[in-house]
Scaffold this motif. Structure first.
Motif, PDB file in Angstrom:
ATOM      1  N   PHE A   1      43.431  22.093  51.425  1.00  0.00           N
ATOM      2  CA  PHE A   1      42.842  21.240  52.452  1.00  0.00           C
ATOM      3  C   PHE A   1      41.424  20.851  52.030  1.00  0.00           C
ATOM      4  N   ASN A   2      41.079  19.592  52.165  1.00  0.00           N
ATOM      5  CA  ASN A   2      39.821  19.036  51.635  1.00  0.00           C
ATOM      6  C   ASN A   2      39.781  19.191  50.115  1.00  0.00           C
ATOM      7  N   GLU A   3      40.901  18.838  49.472  1.00  0.00           N
ATOM      8  CA  GLU A   3      41.058  19.132  48.053  1.00  0.00           C
ATOM      9  C   GLU A   3      40.072  18.420  47.147  1.00  0.00           C
ATOM     10  N   SER A   4      39.480  17.314  47.565  1.00  0.00           N
ATOM     11  CA  SER A   4      38.458  16.709  46.700  1.00  0.00           C
ATOM     12  C   SER A   4      37.288  17.674  46.523  1.00  0.00           C
ATOM     13  N   ILE A   5      37.009  18.445  47.542  1.00  0.00           N
ATOM     14  CA  ILE A   5      35.940  19.451  47.474  1.00  0.00           C
ATOM     15  C   ILE A   5      36.460  20.713  46.783  1.00  0.00           C
ATOM     16  N   THR A   6      37.627  21.193  47.187  1.00  0.00           N
ATOM     17  CA  THR A   6      38.098  22.463  46.640  1.00  0.00           C
ATOM     18  C   THR A   6      38.476  22.353  45.167  1.00  0.00           C
ATOM     19  N   ASN A   7      38.910  21.179  44.722  1.00  0.00           N
ATOM     20  CA  ASN A   7      39.162  21.004  43.290  1.00  0.00           C
ATOM     21  C   ASN A   7      37.875  21.141  42.490  1.00  0.00           C
ATOM     22  N   THR A   8      36.784  20.572  43.004  1.00  0.00           N
ATOM     23  CA  THR A   8      35.500  20.698  42.309  1.00  0.00           C
ATOM     24  C   THR A   8      35.002  22.136  42.355  1.00  0.00           C
ATOM     25  N   LEU A   9      35.175  22.809  43.491  1.00  0.00           N
ATOM     26  CA  LEU A   9      34.830  24.236  43.572  1.00  0.00           C
ATOM     27  C   LEU A   9      35.563  25.010  42.476  1.00  0.00           C
ATOM     28  N   ALA A  10      36.862  24.761  42.344  1.00  0.00           N
ATOM     29  CA  ALA A  10      37.674  25.481  41.364  1.00  0.00           C
ATOM     30  C   ALA A  10      37.257  25.157  39.935  1.00  0.00           C
ATOM     31  N   GLU A  11      37.026  23.894  39.645  1.00  0.00           N
ATOM     32  CA  GLU A  11      36.614  23.504  38.287  1.00  0.00           C
ATOM     33  C   GLU A  11      35.301  24.158  37.899  1.00  0.00           C
ATOM     34  N   SER A  12      34.314  24.107  38.802  1.00  0.00           N
ATOM     35  CA  SER A  12      33.010  24.700  38.468  1.00  0.00           C
ATOM     36  C   SER A  12      33.105  26.217  38.402  1.00  0.00           C
ATOM     37  N   CYS A  13      33.930  26.805  39.235  1.00  0.00           N
ATOM     38  CA  CYS A  13      34.122  28.259  39.221  1.00  0.00           C
ATOM     39  C   CYS A  13      34.749  28.709  37.904  1.00  0.00           C
ATOM     40  N   LYS A  14      35.829  28.064  37.506  1.00  0.00           N
ATOM     41  CA  LYS A  14      36.499  28.457  36.260  1.00  0.00           C
ATOM     42  C   LYS A  14      35.606  28.207  35.045  1.00  0.00           C
ATOM     43  N   ALA A  15      34.872  27.113  35.038  1.00  0.00           N
ATOM     44  CA  ALA A  15      33.960  26.845  33.920  1.00  0.00           C
ATOM     45  C   ALA A  15      32.891  27.928  33.825  1.00  0.00           C
TER      46      ALA A  15
END
Length: 154
Positions: free
Chosen positions: A26-40
């Motif tokens: 839910f709110n995947e435009s935000i959560t996708n960025t959270l995940a990308e920055s977290c994994k990086a």
């Protein structure tokens, strides 16, 4: 070194860690960025990309049950909760924010497993966008630091 004698930088070595991430869609435009920055950030801290398990759930209320399943499975040094709850016009915001946070904390305490809670709660999309990258990185640092601290304390 132990406790206060060991500095934060010493605890940011993720080279021996296995990390699980649960991301709400839910709110995947935000959560996708959270995940990308977290994994990086996890990889930058030395966590092998193959040692990062990443699962998706529908929303923030489903995050704790997925965290619990991962904790029960075992093998993780830390878990990370990612989500985004934006205030609306109803009480639903408070319900989702409070219950998801409570569930994340309960799993962490029940399993004595560090969980970095980066389910962000904001008043509007603009605030969420402003926080998405840094909160993802913060979650990675918290997970690695706390995994190493609990290892020291164990």
């Amino acid at each position: 070194m132990f406790g206060a004698e060991k500095g934060k930088a010493d605890r940011l070595d993720g080279s021996e860690l296995v990390i699980g991430i649960v991301q709400a869609r839910f709110n995947e435009s935000i959560t996708n960025t959270l995940a990308e920055s977290c994994k990086a950030e996890l990889v930058a801290l030395g966590v092998d990309a193959k040692e990062i398990d990443h699962v998706l759930v529908p929303g923030a209320l489903e995050v704790p049950v997925a965290l619990q399943a991962m904790a029960e499975k075992g093998g993780y040094d830390a878990l990370i909760a990612l989500g985004c709850i934006i205030r609306g016009e109803t009480y639903h915001f408070e319900l989702v924010a409070n219950e998801s946070a409570s569930g994340v904390t309960r799993v962490s305490l029940d399993y004595q497993l560090p969980i970095a809670n980066a389910i962000i709660t904001t008043e509007n999309m603009e605030q969420a966008v402003a926080r998405q990258t840094e909160k993802g990185r913060d979650a990675a640092r918290v997970a690695v630091e706390m995994a190493n601290l609990l290892d020291e304390l164990g």
